[in-house]
Design an enzyme around this catalytic site. Structure first.
Site, PDB file in Angstrom:
ATOM      1  CE1 TYR A   1       0.043  -5.957  -1.623  1.00 51.54           C
ATOM      2  CE2 TYR A   1      -0.964  -4.072  -0.676  1.00 51.54           C
ATOM      3  CZ  TYR A   1      -0.211  -5.175  -0.665  1.00 51.54           C
ATOM      4  OH  TYR A   1      -0.390  -5.831   0.771  1.00 51.54           O
ATOM      5  N   GLY A   2      -2.949  -5.348  -4.107  1.00 57.82           N
ATOM      6  CA  GLY A   2      -4.153  -5.524  -2.870  1.00 57.82           C
ATOM      7  C   GLY A   2      -5.022  -4.441  -2.454  1.00 57.82           C
TER       8      GLY A   2
ATOM      9  CG  HIS B   1      -7.148  -3.252  10.063  1.00 59.72           C
ATOM     10  ND1 HIS B   1      -5.551  -2.834  10.316  1.00 59.72           N
ATOM     11  CD2 HIS B   1      -7.151  -4.352   9.086  1.00 59.72           C
ATOM     12  CE1 HIS B   1      -5.062  -3.401   9.417  1.00 59.72           C
ATOM     13  NE2 HIS B   1      -5.518  -4.378   8.677  1.00 59.72           N
TER      14      HIS B   1
ATOM     15  NE  ARG C   1      -2.296  -1.270   3.455  1.00 60.12           N
ATOM     16  CZ  ARG C   1      -1.719  -0.570   4.434  1.00 60.12           C
ATOM     17  NH1 ARG C   1      -1.891   0.879   4.164  1.00 60.12           N
ATOM     18  NH2 ARG C   1      -1.133  -1.009   5.544  1.00 60.12           N
TER      19      ARG C   1
ATOM     20  CE  LYS D   1      -7.257  -3.870   5.251  1.00 57.70           C
ATOM     21  NZ  LYS D   1      -5.819  -4.321   5.080  1.00 57.70           N
TER      22      LYS D   1
ATOM     23  CB  SER E   1      -0.790  -3.571   7.758  1.00 59.94           C
ATOM     24  OG  SER E   1      -1.871  -2.811   7.538  1.00 59.94           O
ATOM     25  CB  ALA E   2       2.457  -7.032   8.280  1.00 58.87           C
TER      26      ALA E   2
END
Ligand code: GTP
Ligand code: SPV
Ligand code: MN
Length: 585
Positions: A198-199, A227, A70, A207, A249-250
């Site tokens: 990208y995603g 989230h 992102r 998102k 994220s991650a």
């Protein structure tokens, strides 16, 4: 005519006039369509078929090397009033945003096919679900949306019935980061994204819709778009509790959502069920509890670190019908990434298609991902299709912190729980472009995803106390504390079950805890660590608070909160004051 909905028909024809595609394809979501999209991508070389014996129906996609995560600096929220978007968002005036991005869309689909993807976020028959239509010129996006959402004819039927949908326009453009934007117009239920495949930038249901537009709508309608993973935990008595958890994220959502309890727990009868791994839409129920649905139908998960010892559940769902993006490839055409096996197999091809040698950086991109249907997960539960959602017993916030944040802490009130969420900070990861490992504030793990002013968002969170009488308890966890040598102090993964057990005990009014300025901390032996190599000293450290460091943390938080000026709810500054006073006394 391809739809009975005049709005949709008009919008598609307007977009086609602007983008000038060769062809228009309305996605039905059926098998023949899936096959033709895959065949097309294989022919074009954008899908590499994986070993049909070990990974039937699996494909590798290598993205442009400049398009792997992102891009938050190119992501905008375009509201009439800048204050509505808040200091947490990049802002542009709506007319300026449209003008800028429409210029890039002009003629961008020449020679390409325009795909119309009707999709539904959430179970197709749930009143809590919302529909959208994504227009894209990327077959990769179609293939991913097919897994990640309920896509095609049933969604179109619902749109035709309801006559309301989010409009998402996407083109990969020329993939140049100089001509890349992800723009949100929440007041118009519109998303426009160009220049990335990208995603999070391109799968607009995820998102862009489910979080940025979703959070904006949720606030106006009295619910929450978060989230968060959603996981069900069944105790040996057969009682099931659902927990939602927000980590940046991650930072471990997919892993916690699919956790396998330690053997001794399994033998006693503990079971885990996965409802969602990334997004939760949470609504107040008539009984005073909060109910959550997972708006997604698949997982777009981080590959690196996914191994037999960390997340076997994820590994087991990746042997058929999965898309791998930017992973490495073995000689025998199997997907590979760091953390899958050790040592790395000989003869790997790296994520950019080059022969890989050890010492030359990772073979798989650190943000390489898999896309797979939720139904392929061993811990999948039909509760994920429940139209009313699942009732939440606990909400967990967390971050990736080497230092400071204890293994787990329980809030003393809803107000304090919202404060815990608002005070989340975490080390940055490869999920977004930019530096990795830098601590940044990421309230509720929503810094990149909240579609409006965080000040108003926290006020909205606080207001849930007015509509719900049986709110879940709120906790904060940190699986990522490190010792001086840089080793993780807590084993994490399946052993996080031990912390969940304490959390669920607390929800039942049990479990040992000490009241501290920052909340209820488990007593040193309140968490079951039998069978682990944890010394009492290490547990003490994981469950301690260092007063000077916490005062510094609160100073930093104070500075951060100040950015929100008069929009910062008083409750939060009062909580901060209370904690500081207690730390001082
Ligand atoms: P997004 O999809 O980006 O929102 O991420 P996520 O929150 O679902 O993160 P995910 O579960 O994919 O975890 C990201 C990375 O953290 C992976 O490399 C995991 O192996 C690692 N990780 C997850 N849980 C733990 C844990 O309990 N301890 C440690 N040390 N690492 C973990
Ligand atoms: C994240 O970055 O939080 C993800 C991946 O879950 S993406 O869909 O790209 O946002
Ligand atoms: Mn995410």
């Amino acid at each position: 005519m391809t739809t009975t909905n005049k709005n949709l028909e008009q919008w598609v024809s307007d977009v086609a006039r602007l983008t000038k595609p060769d062809k228009i394809h309305w996605c039905t979501g059926d098998e023949a369509e899936k096959k033709s999209i895959i065949d097309l991508m294989v022919k074009a070389g954008t899908f590499i078929p994986l070993n049909p014996e070990t990974h039937p129906g699996c494909y590798l996609h290598r993205s442009d090397p400049s398009d792997v995560a992102r891009t938050e600096h190119l992501t905008f929220v375009c509201t009439k009033d800048q204050e509505t978007a808040g200091p947490n968002n990049n802002w542009m005036a709506p007319n300026e945003g449209h003008k800028k991005i429409d210029a890039l869309f002009d003629g961008c689909m020449k020679g390409r096919t325009l795909y119309v993807i009707p999709y539904c976020m959430g179970p197709i028959d749930s009143p809590l679900s919302r529909c959208g239509v994504e227009i894209t010129d990327s077959a990769y996006v179609v293939a991913n949306m097919r897994i990640m959402t309920r896509m095609g004819t049933p969604a179109l039927k619902r749109i035709e019935r309801e006559n309301t949908f989010v409009k998402g326009l996407h083109s990969t453009g020329d993939l140049s980061p100089d001509r890349r934007f992800v723009m949100h117009f929440p007041e118009e239920l519109t998303i426009k994204s160009i220049g990335s495949g990208y995603g999070g930038n391109a799968l607009l249901g995820k998102k862009c819709h489910a979080l940025r537009l979703g959070s904006f709508q949720a606030r106006n309608e009295g619910w929450l778009a978060e989230h968060m993973l959603i996981v069900g935990i069944e105790n040996p008595k057969g009682e099931r509790h659902y927990v939602a958890a927000a980590f940046p994220s991650a930072c471990g959502k997919t892993n916690l959502a699919m956790l396998i309890p330690p053997q001794a727990y399994r033998e006693k009868g503990w079971k885990v069920f996965t409802v969602g791994d990334d997004i939760a839409w949470i609504h107040p129920g008539k009984d005073g509890r909060l109910y959550a649905i997972n708006p997604e139908a698949g997982y777009f998960g981080v590959a690196p670190g996914t191994g037999a010892n960390t997340n076997p559940t994820a590994l087991n769902m990746l042997h058929k019908n999965a898309i791998f993006t930017n992973v490495a490839l073995t000689k025998d055409k199997k997907p590979w990434w760091e953390g899958l096996s050790k040592p790395a197999p000989e003869g790997l091809t790296d994520w950019q298609g080059r022969p890989w040698e050890s010492g030359k950086g990772p073979a798989a991109h650190p943000n390489s991902r898999f896309t797979v249907s939720a139904q392929q997960c061993e811990s999948y539960t039909p509760a994920a299709e429940d139209a009313q959602g699942v009732p939440l017993s606990a909400i967990i916030f967390g971050g990736r912190r080497k230092e400071l944040a204890p293994l787990v802490v329980e809030s003393v009130s809803w107000k304090h729980g919202v404060f815990l969420g608002a005070s989340v900070a975490s080390e940055t990861t490869a999920a977004a472009t930019g530096a990795v490992g830098v601590v940044r504030r990421d309230p509720m793990a929503m810094q990149p995803f909240c579609g409006y002013n965080f000040g108003d968002y926290w006020t909205h969170w606080l207001s849930m106390e007015k509509t719900s009488s049986k709110l879940p308890k709120i906790f904060h966890v940190n699986w990522f504390r490190q010792d001086k040598a840089g080793n993780y102090m807590w084993p994490g993964f399946g052993d996080n079950m031990r912390v969940l057990e304490w959390i669920l005990k607390r929800c039942e009014g049990k479990g040992e805890a000490t009241r501290t300025p920052i909340g209820y901390l488990p007593t040193v032996d309140a968490i079951d660590v039998s069978g682990l190599n944890m010394t009492p000293q290490a547990m003490r450290e994981l469950l301690s608070i260092e007063v000077p460091a916490w005062k510094l943390e609160l100073d930093g938080l104070n500075e951060y909160f100040a950015k929100y000026g008069s929009r910062l709810p008083k409750d939060l500054s009062e909580e901060k004051k209370r904690i500081l006073n207690e730390l001082n006394s």
